[in-house]
Scaffold this motif. Structure first.
Motif, mmCIF file in Angstrom:
data_model
loop_
_atom_site.group_PDB
_atom_site.id
_atom_site.type_symbol
_atom_site.label_atom_id
_atom_site.label_comp_id
_atom_site.label_asym_id
_atom_site.label_seq_id
_atom_site.Cartn_x
_atom_site.Cartn_y
_atom_site.Cartn_z
ATOM 1 N N ARG A 54 30.808 34.938 29.786
ATOM 2 C CA ARG A 54 31.445 33.884 30.573
ATOM 3 C C ARG A 54 31.732 32.652 29.711
ATOM 4 O O ARG A 54 30.989 32.338 28.806
ATOM 5 C CB ARG A 54 30.533 33.444 31.731
ATOM 6 C CG ARG A 54 30.354 34.482 32.826
ATOM 7 C CD ARG A 54 29.371 33.981 33.858
ATOM 8 N NE ARG A 54 29.223 34.914 34.965
ATOM 9 C CZ ARG A 54 29.935 34.864 36.076
ATOM 10 N NH1 ARG A 54 30.842 33.910 36.239
ATOM 11 N NH2 ARG A 54 29.753 35.756 37.036
ATOM 12 N N SER A 237 33.409 48.212 39.803
ATOM 13 C CA SER A 237 32.397 47.197 39.500
ATOM 14 C C SER A 237 32.848 46.274 38.367
ATOM 15 O O SER A 237 32.620 45.069 38.407
ATOM 16 C CB SER A 237 31.067 47.856 39.141
ATOM 17 O OG SER A 237 31.184 48.634 37.957
ATOM 18 N N THR A 239 36.002 45.588 37.564
ATOM 19 C CA THR A 239 37.095 44.753 38.078
ATOM 20 C C THR A 239 36.540 43.605 38.914
ATOM 21 O O THR A 239 36.981 42.452 38.793
ATOM 22 C CB THR A 239 38.055 45.608 38.933
ATOM 23 O OG1 THR A 239 38.566 46.678 38.133
ATOM 24 C CG2 THR A 239 39.212 44.762 39.448
ATOM 25 N N ARG A 240 35.560 43.898 39.765
ATOM 26 C CA ARG A 240 34.945 42.854 40.588
ATOM 27 C C ARG A 240 34.240 41.818 39.717
ATOM 28 O O ARG A 240 34.292 40.615 39.993
ATOM 29 C CB ARG A 240 33.956 43.485 41.561
ATOM 30 C CG ARG A 240 34.615 44.213 42.727
ATOM 31 C CD ARG A 240 33.569 44.902 43.589
ATOM 32 N NE ARG A 240 34.176 45.525 44.765
ATOM 33 C CZ ARG A 240 33.523 46.338 45.585
ATOM 34 N NH1 ARG A 240 32.242 46.644 45.351
ATOM 35 N NH2 ARG A 240 34.137 46.870 46.636
ATOM 36 N N GLU A 241 33.571 42.280 38.683
ATOM 37 C CA GLU A 241 32.853 41.371 37.791
ATOM 38 C C GLU A 241 33.809 40.408 37.094
ATOM 39 O O GLU A 241 33.540 39.208 36.992
ATOM 40 C CB GLU A 241 32.069 42.173 36.749
ATOM 41 C CG GLU A 241 31.284 41.323 35.773
ATOM 42 C CD GLU A 241 30.510 42.146 34.767
ATOM 43 O OE1 GLU A 241 30.264 41.642 33.658
ATOM 44 O OE2 GLU A 241 30.144 43.304 35.084
ATOM 45 N N TYR A 243 36.888 39.550 38.120
ATOM 46 C CA TYR A 243 37.511 38.682 39.127
ATOM 47 C C TYR A 243 36.559 37.569 39.560
ATOM 48 O O TYR A 243 36.982 36.432 39.802
ATOM 49 C CB TYR A 243 37.936 39.510 40.341
ATOM 50 C CG TYR A 243 38.704 38.709 41.371
ATOM 51 C CD1 TYR A 243 40.063 38.437 41.184
ATOM 52 C CD2 TYR A 243 38.076 38.223 42.518
ATOM 53 C CE1 TYR A 243 40.765 37.692 42.125
ATOM 54 C CE2 TYR A 243 38.776 37.486 43.457
ATOM 55 C CZ TYR A 243 40.121 37.217 43.252
ATOM 56 O OH TYR A 243 40.821 36.472 44.179
ATOM 57 N N ALA A 244 35.264 37.876 39.630
ATOM 58 C CA ALA A 244 34.275 36.880 40.057
ATOM 59 C C ALA A 244 34.145 35.738 39.056
ATOM 60 O O ALA A 244 33.669 34.642 39.407
ATOM 61 C CB ALA A 244 32.917 37.550 40.265
ATOM 62 N N ARG A 245 34.552 35.947 37.830
ATOM 63 C CA ARG A 245 34.443 34.904 36.808
ATOM 64 C C ARG A 245 35.491 33.808 36.953
ATOM 65 O O ARG A 245 35.356 32.741 36.371
ATOM 66 C CB ARG A 245 34.571 35.517 35.407
ATOM 67 C CG ARG A 245 33.459 36.468 35.039
ATOM 68 C CD ARG A 245 33.760 37.143 33.721
ATOM 69 N NE ARG A 245 32.760 38.154 33.379
ATOM 70 C CZ ARG A 245 32.895 39.006 32.380
ATOM 71 N NH1 ARG A 245 33.995 38.979 31.628
ATOM 72 N NH2 ARG A 245 31.951 39.894 32.131
ATOM 73 N N GLY A 247 38.899 34.600 39.111
ATOM 74 C CA GLY A 247 40.134 35.101 39.713
ATOM 75 C C GLY A 247 40.960 35.923 38.741
ATOM 76 O O GLY A 247 40.456 36.439 37.747
ATOM 77 N N SER A 250 41.071 35.585 34.856
ATOM 78 C CA SER A 250 39.977 36.124 34.054
ATOM 79 C C SER A 250 40.358 37.440 33.372
ATOM 80 O O SER A 250 39.762 37.812 32.359
ATOM 81 C CB SER A 250 38.743 36.345 34.933
ATOM 82 O OG SER A 250 38.265 35.131 35.444
#
Length: 294
Positions: A54, A237, A239-241, A243-245, A247, A250
């Protein structure tokens, strides 16, 4: 006797030309792959680090890597892509040339990328694990193979998309541009224009393929458990990770450093390839001249 001798000379000449053609593909592709890998690997290390963590810019990430691992941090994992460079490039250029006999450049490039993904996925897995955690390739392979050979193909679906999109745009677009660069006498295009064209098409291809590469990198960055068990590395998982960073943006984190790397890699690869192919073509012409004069 004279007819037999003539036939033997023709056959010998044909076999020599075939051997030079095959050798030129291997040499040109191999040198092109090695040169582009050495030039682009340090920036690839930065790209993978940014995709797997991150926050921070490319310069911040590079500074952190330098503090934590010294200059060696920018060479971690180079063994896998370097050893793979010859085979990958021979397959890519040969598959593209063969596919171009039956379909257009863009589709030929996509098919070539699809084939090369079968090789690049396991090598990328080993490279990324080494870039992020250090150690040796043998340890990474041993840990992965505890789960079976398919463990090396974590992220393969995303890598197939990445390689197909990238190679389709890269070689497909370059083939169109190259046709306009070839001199009227049919010789090799000027290397300066080859560099400019391949850098442009390579950058465009990388931007198009980058989201697939981001998901693949996150999948392959997941550590292997001590018992060899898989630690969540599915497409969903990962892709979600990402996107969570932050949108959708990311999915393009690290793009600037990575695109600069793509320009270096794609231009050096095709400049080396075109230069060596032309040099070996001249060698074949000279050999043909000697054969004809004899």
């Amino acid at each position: 006797t004279s007819i037999t001798t003539s036939v033997e000379l023709v056959v010998q000449h044909f076999l020599v030309c075939m051997a030079i053609d095959a050798l030129s593909q291997v040499i040109a592709s191999g040198v092109a792959g090695c040169a582009s890998t050495v030039l682009g690997h340090p920036l690839d290390c930065i790209k993978v680090k940014m995709q797997a963590t991150r926050g921070g810019s490319s310069l911040t990430c590079a500074a952190q890597m330098l503090r934590e691992g010294g200059l060696f941090a920018f060479a971690r994992g180079i063994g896998a892509p370097l050893s793979n460079a010859v085979l990958m490039n021979v397959l890519m250029f040969t598959a593209f040339a063969e596919a171009s006999r039956f379909c257009g450049p863009l589709l030929s490039g996509a098919l070539s990328g699809l084939l090369t993904s079968a090789l690049s996925t396991p090598f990328d897995y080993v490279k990324i694990q080494l870039q992020l955690r250090g150690g040796s390739a043998s340890n990474v392979l041993r840990d992965a193979l505890r789960r079976g050979p398919l463990a090396l193909y974590v992220g393969h679906s995303m890598n197939m998309l990445r390689e197909s999109v990238f190679t389709g745009v890269y070689l497909g677009t370059y083939a169109h541009v190259r046709s306009a660069l070839v001199p009227l006498d049919g010789g090799a295009p000027p290397l300066m224009w080859v560099a400019a064209a391949s850098a442009s098409t390579g950058a465009l291809a990388w931007v198009a393929a980058y989201p697939f590469d981001a998901v693949k990198s996150v999948q392959q960055a997941k550590p292997t458990g001590k018992d060899g068990g898989a630690i969540g590395a599915t497409v969903v998982s990962a892709t979600r990770e990402i996107y969570a960073r932050g949108g959708y943006s990311s999915f393009y984190r690290g793009l600037s450093a990575s695109t600069f790397r793509a320009v270096l890699v794609t231009s050096s690869r095709l400049v080396a390839y075109e230069f060596i192919v032309h040099a070996l073509e001249q060698l074949r012409t000279e050999r043909s001249g000697i054969g004809d004069s004899s």
